[in-house]
Scaffold this active site. Structure first.
Site, PDB file in Angstrom:
ATOM      1  N   PHE A 156       0.810  -1.224   0.000  1.00 45.23           N
ATOM      2  CA  PHE A 156       0.000   0.000   0.000  1.00 45.23           C
ATOM      3  C   PHE A 156       0.842   1.272   0.000  1.00 45.23           C
ATOM      4  O   PHE A 156       0.387   2.334  -0.403  1.00 45.23           O
ATOM      5  CB  PHE A 156      -0.922   0.016   1.240  1.00 45.23           C
ATOM      6  CG  PHE A 156      -0.210   0.455   2.502  1.00 45.23           C
ATOM      7  CD1 PHE A 156      -0.132   1.803   2.835  1.00 45.23           C
ATOM      8  CD2 PHE A 156       0.416  -0.463   3.346  1.00 45.23           C
ATOM      9  CE1 PHE A 156       0.546   2.220   3.979  1.00 45.23           C
ATOM     10  CE2 PHE A 156       1.089  -0.053   4.474  1.00 45.23           C
ATOM     11  CZ  PHE A 156       1.161   1.294   4.790  1.00 45.23           C
ATOM     12  N   SER A 233       4.973  -7.219   3.481  1.00 39.24           N
ATOM     13  CA  SER A 233       5.425  -7.669   4.803  1.00 39.24           C
ATOM     14  C   SER A 233       6.168  -9.005   4.709  1.00 39.24           C
ATOM     15  O   SER A 233       5.961  -9.791   3.775  1.00 39.24           O
ATOM     16  CB  SER A 233       4.223  -7.813   5.730  1.00 39.24           C
ATOM     17  OG  SER A 233       3.364  -8.806   5.218  1.00 39.24           O
ATOM     18  N   CYS A 288       9.415   1.651   3.804  1.00 38.73           N
ATOM     19  CA  CYS A 288      10.302   0.539   4.181  1.00 38.73           C
ATOM     20  C   CYS A 288      11.709   1.042   4.431  1.00 38.73           C
ATOM     21  O   CYS A 288      12.527   0.358   5.021  1.00 38.73           O
ATOM     22  CB  CYS A 288      10.304  -0.529   3.104  1.00 38.73           C
ATOM     23  SG  CYS A 288      11.108   0.014   1.602  1.00 38.73           S
ATOM     24  N   GLU A 389       8.903  -4.378  13.405  1.00 39.44           N
ATOM     25  CA  GLU A 389       8.528  -3.242  12.578  1.00 39.44           C
ATOM     26  C   GLU A 389       7.186  -2.687  13.059  1.00 39.44           C
ATOM     27  O   GLU A 389       6.220  -3.434  13.217  1.00 39.44           O
ATOM     28  CB  GLU A 389       8.385  -3.700  11.115  1.00 39.44           C
ATOM     29  CG  GLU A 389       8.006  -2.580  10.177  1.00 39.44           C
ATOM     30  CD  GLU A 389       7.808  -3.069   8.744  1.00 39.44           C
ATOM     31  OE1 GLU A 389       6.990  -3.978   8.529  1.00 39.44           O
ATOM     32  OE2 GLU A 389       8.475  -2.532   7.843  1.00 39.44           O
TER      33      GLU A 389
HETATM   34  P1  NAD Z   1       1.245  -6.653   3.039  1.00 44.17           P
HETATM   35  O1  NAD Z   1       2.195  -7.767   3.168  1.00 44.17           O
HETATM   36  O2  NAD Z   1       0.081  -6.606   3.959  1.00 44.17           O
HETATM   37  O3  NAD Z   1       0.642  -6.604   1.549  1.00 44.17           O
HETATM   38  C1  NAD Z   1       1.474  -6.740   0.422  1.00 44.17           C
HETATM   39  C2  NAD Z   1       0.669  -7.388  -0.687  1.00 44.17           C
HETATM   40  O4  NAD Z   1       0.223  -8.678  -0.251  1.00 44.17           O
HETATM   41  C3  NAD Z   1      -0.575  -6.599  -1.053  1.00 44.17           C
HETATM   42  O5  NAD Z   1      -0.766  -6.648  -2.449  1.00 44.17           O
HETATM   43  C4  NAD Z   1      -1.690  -7.318  -0.309  1.00 44.17           C
HETATM   44  O6  NAD Z   1      -2.931  -7.211  -0.954  1.00 44.17           O
HETATM   45  C5  NAD Z   1      -1.206  -8.752  -0.262  1.00 44.17           C
HETATM   46  N1  NAD Z   1      -1.621  -9.449   0.972  1.00 44.17           N
HETATM   47  C6  NAD Z   1      -1.883  -8.894   2.186  1.00 44.17           C
HETATM   48  N2  NAD Z   1      -2.213  -9.858   3.074  1.00 44.17           N
HETATM   49  C7  NAD Z   1      -2.142 -11.034   2.425  1.00 44.17           C
HETATM   50  C8  NAD Z   1      -2.335 -12.406   2.806  1.00 44.17           C
HETATM   51  N3  NAD Z   1      -2.687 -12.740   4.043  1.00 44.17           N
HETATM   52  N4  NAD Z   1      -2.152 -13.368   1.880  1.00 44.17           N
HETATM   53  C9  NAD Z   1      -1.776 -13.047   0.621  1.00 44.17           C
HETATM   54  N5  NAD Z   1      -1.590 -11.768   0.197  1.00 44.17           N
HETATM   55  C10 NAD Z   1      -1.758 -10.778   1.085  1.00 44.17           C
HETATM   56  O7  NAD Z   1       2.108  -5.296   3.140  1.00 44.17           O
HETATM   57  P2  NAD Z   1       1.546  -3.814   3.206  1.00 44.17           P
HETATM   58  O8  NAD Z   1       0.937  -3.593   4.554  1.00 44.17           O
HETATM   59  O9  NAD Z   1       0.755  -3.511   2.005  1.00 44.17           O
HETATM   60  O10 NAD Z   1       2.912  -3.004   3.093  1.00 44.17           O
HETATM   61  C11 NAD Z   1       3.726  -2.702   4.203  1.00 44.17           C
HETATM   62  C12 NAD Z   1       4.861  -3.687   4.320  1.00 44.17           C
HETATM   63  O11 NAD Z   1       5.619  -3.704   3.107  1.00 44.17           O
HETATM   64  C13 NAD Z   1       5.862  -3.300   5.400  1.00 44.17           C
HETATM   65  O12 NAD Z   1       6.265  -4.456   6.078  1.00 44.17           O
HETATM   66  C14 NAD Z   1       7.013  -2.688   4.632  1.00 44.17           C
HETATM   67  O13 NAD Z   1       8.260  -2.746   5.282  1.00 44.17           O
HETATM   68  C15 NAD Z   1       7.008  -3.534   3.402  1.00 44.17           C
HETATM   69  N6  NAD Z   1       7.664  -2.875   2.279  1.00 44.17           N
HETATM   70  C16 NAD Z   1       8.877  -3.379   1.890  1.00 44.17           C
HETATM   71  C17 NAD Z   1       9.557  -2.777   0.858  1.00 44.17           C
HETATM   72  C18 NAD Z   1      10.900  -3.316   0.432  1.00 44.17           C
HETATM   73  O14 NAD Z   1      11.369  -2.965  -0.632  1.00 44.17           O
HETATM   74  N7  NAD Z   1      11.539  -4.146   1.226  1.00 44.17           N
HETATM   75  C19 NAD Z   1       9.001  -1.687   0.173  1.00 44.17           C
HETATM   76  C20 NAD Z   1       7.749  -1.217   0.589  1.00 44.17           C
HETATM   77  C21 NAD Z   1       7.092  -1.830   1.644  1.00 44.17           C
END
Ligand code: NAD
Length: 504
Positions: A156, A233, A288, A389
């Protein structure tokens, strides 16, 4: 309480170069976090939508793969121009869905476009290597070809920049793509797909499927998807990595983080204070690469505290569209509650809560998901608020007696995404660069996101897979290297049949 009106716009999946209508029952709400109101609805795609999108991407693949590189590159030049022309529109959609300030959203769009720049020039990086005469009249060469249908699953917090770190390289390398963005911030994805079509991107090359767990499961399990880059995540990234690789897919998961900056006593303390407040609270800490831990060596914590407090007191927390706003709301009500919970955990663990943002209310938008900034001091490595985090505007100072102790704290952390050292001592900075076990390093730079033509990756619990995202590694990830051995015998001059292993 959030209200919902029946006339809300409904977004559509984007498959085969056009929107796909969905019924209201198959949608979920999109909130504007600055008002707390539902502003649109987003489809909840699943296995059926993923299957249709993959069929579309498969059908588009052969012609896209065979299109001359310069023709493909020209589409990217047109796409780049359209993305620039619509940078403000994209930024407004980001601010609407995510809450970050408009200038921050615009900066995200511009940083994302850097990867389109890279894609425009990608023909150079797709070259192979040729060696003639490796045997009698035998030449050998390598070439890089696309994999086929690939997918991007994105978070997101960067609705434009993170998808742009993935799909331009995948597409320019000749693959066709399924993009599954976060359902919390989908507005700017729709516009990107439309602009791709306007730029001449053929139908089926870039398909967008919205949805959550079901859509991700369908992507992970689809036999015709060859590779996935996931950003999000660690919990979900590990699932995508393990289940995807188990099925023979190439997977890169770029996951959670807890970044720390090491402050040495000779650093410029005003620069450190500015950097810490910007990198800790920018985008409400929902980056992130946010620096949410400061490892303060020697007496630096005492020297920095008044400077940090002075800056924190001046922060303007408001609707991200409001001029002069430094920080907008948290992206969702649930996430705001989770951050508040974390602050309570920190207090219970015995960290000193120097600034408590929980009491903040935006009088102009009491239903918005606003939260003030919080700062802990005397955080220790045994605490959960050190190890986990939080992904919000919560900053922690950890005290270390020496450089070595500080470095050990950073290297002992489960996450390894970005880090920084603040010092005026070149030798100390050099040691830090060589010994720190975190791949993205800033020297007097708090958010060391590498330039768009370079790779981006973490280590330990912050990344899974062998290759980084973007840059040279991005090209490797989205291509299959082929090794060709070639001979053109003169007619009638073929040697006798031999079963001996071929030699020179
Ligand atoms: P998230 O893991 O909740 O969601 C990421 C993607 O997975 C989304 O498209 C979401 O729809 C999908 N998703 C969510 N829950 C799911 C599930 N139970 N099963 C399958 N798919 C699922 O992450 P978020 O809250 O959207 O983003 C924040 C996280 O992303 C933080 O942990 C942040 O550190 C990380 N992040 C990492 C980087 C990097 O480059 N390392 C960059 C940006 C964000």
């Amino acid at each position: 309480m959030a209200t919902e009106t029946p006339a809300l716009p409904i977004m559509s999946h984007w498959i085969s170069g056009k929107p796909v209508a969905v019924s209201l029952d198959d949608t979920g709400p999109i909130y504007n976090p600055a008002t707390g109101q539902v502003i649109a609805r987003v489809p909840r795609g699943g296995v059926d939508e993923v299957n249709i999108a993959v069929e579309s991407a498969k059908a588009a693949f052969p012609a896209w793969r065979d299109m001359p590189l310069i023709a493909r590159s020209n589409i990217f030049f047109a796409f780049r121009a359209l993305m620039f022309a619509h940078a403000d529109d994209l930024a407004r959609l980001i601010t609407r869905d995510h809450g970050k300030t408009f200038p921050d959203a615009k900066a995200e769009v511009l940083r994302g476009i850097e990867t389109i720049d890279y894609a425009c020039g990608l023909p150079v990086h797709l070259s192979g290597m040729m060696t003639p005469n490796v045997s009698t009249k035998v030449d050998t060469f390598t070439l890089r070809g696309p994999l086929g249908v690939v997918a991007a699953i994105t978070p997101f917090n960067f609705p434009v920049m993170v998808p742009l770190w993935i799909y331009p390289i995948a597409l320019m390398a000749g693959n066709t793509v399924i993009l599954k963005p976060s359902s919390h911030t989908p507005g700017a994805t729709q516009l990107q797909a439309e602009l791709w079509s306007q730029a001449g991107g053929p139908a089926g090359t870039l398909n967008v499927v919205y949805g959550g767990k079901e859509a991700v499961k369908a992507i992970v399990e689809h036999k015709d998807i060859r590779a996935i880059q996931f950003v999000g995540s660690t919990k979900v990234g590990r699932y995508v990595y393990e289940e995807g690789t188990k099925r023979g897919k190439r997977v890169g998961s770029f996951t959670s983080a807890k970044n720390a900056m090491l402050i040495l006593p000779d650093a410029d303390m005003d620069l450190v204070a500015d950097s810490a407040v910007a990198a800790g609270f920018g985008s409400a800490g929902e980056r992130c690469m946010a620096q949410t831990l400061m490892v303060a060596v020697g007496d630096t914590a005492e020297r920095l505290r008044p400077k940090l407090l002075e800056r924190i007191a001046k922060l303007k927390i408001a609707n991200g569209m409001e001029p002069g706003a430094d920080m907008g709301p948290i992206y969702s009500k649930e996430h705001r509650e989770s951050i508040i919970n974390w602050i309570g955990i920190g207090e219970a663990e015995g960290a000193e809560l120097v600034v408590d943002g929980r009491k903040f209310v935006n009088p102009d938008a009491p239903e918005g998901f606003f939260l003030g900034v919080s700062m802990f001091d005397n955080v220790t490595p045994d605490m959960k608020i050190f190890n986990e985090e939080i992904f919000g505007p919560v900053f922690g100072i950890v005290r270390a007696a020496t450089f070595d102790e500080g470095l050990a704290l950073i290297n002992g952390h489960q996450y390894a995404n970005g880090t920084a050292v603040f010092t005026t001592d070149g030798g100390a900075a050099r040691r830090f660069k060589l010994e720190v076990e975190v791949p993205m390093i800033g020297v007097n730079v708090p958010i060391p996101v590498p330039a768009g033509f370079m790779s981006f990756s973490g280590a330990k619990e912050s990344a899974m897979g062998d290759l980084a995202m973007r840059g040279e590694d991005g090209v490797r990830f989205f291509t299959q290297q082929k090794m060709v051995t070639e001979r053109w015998p003169e007619p009638g001059k073929q040697g006798p049949l031999s079963l001996v292993f071929p030699g020179n």
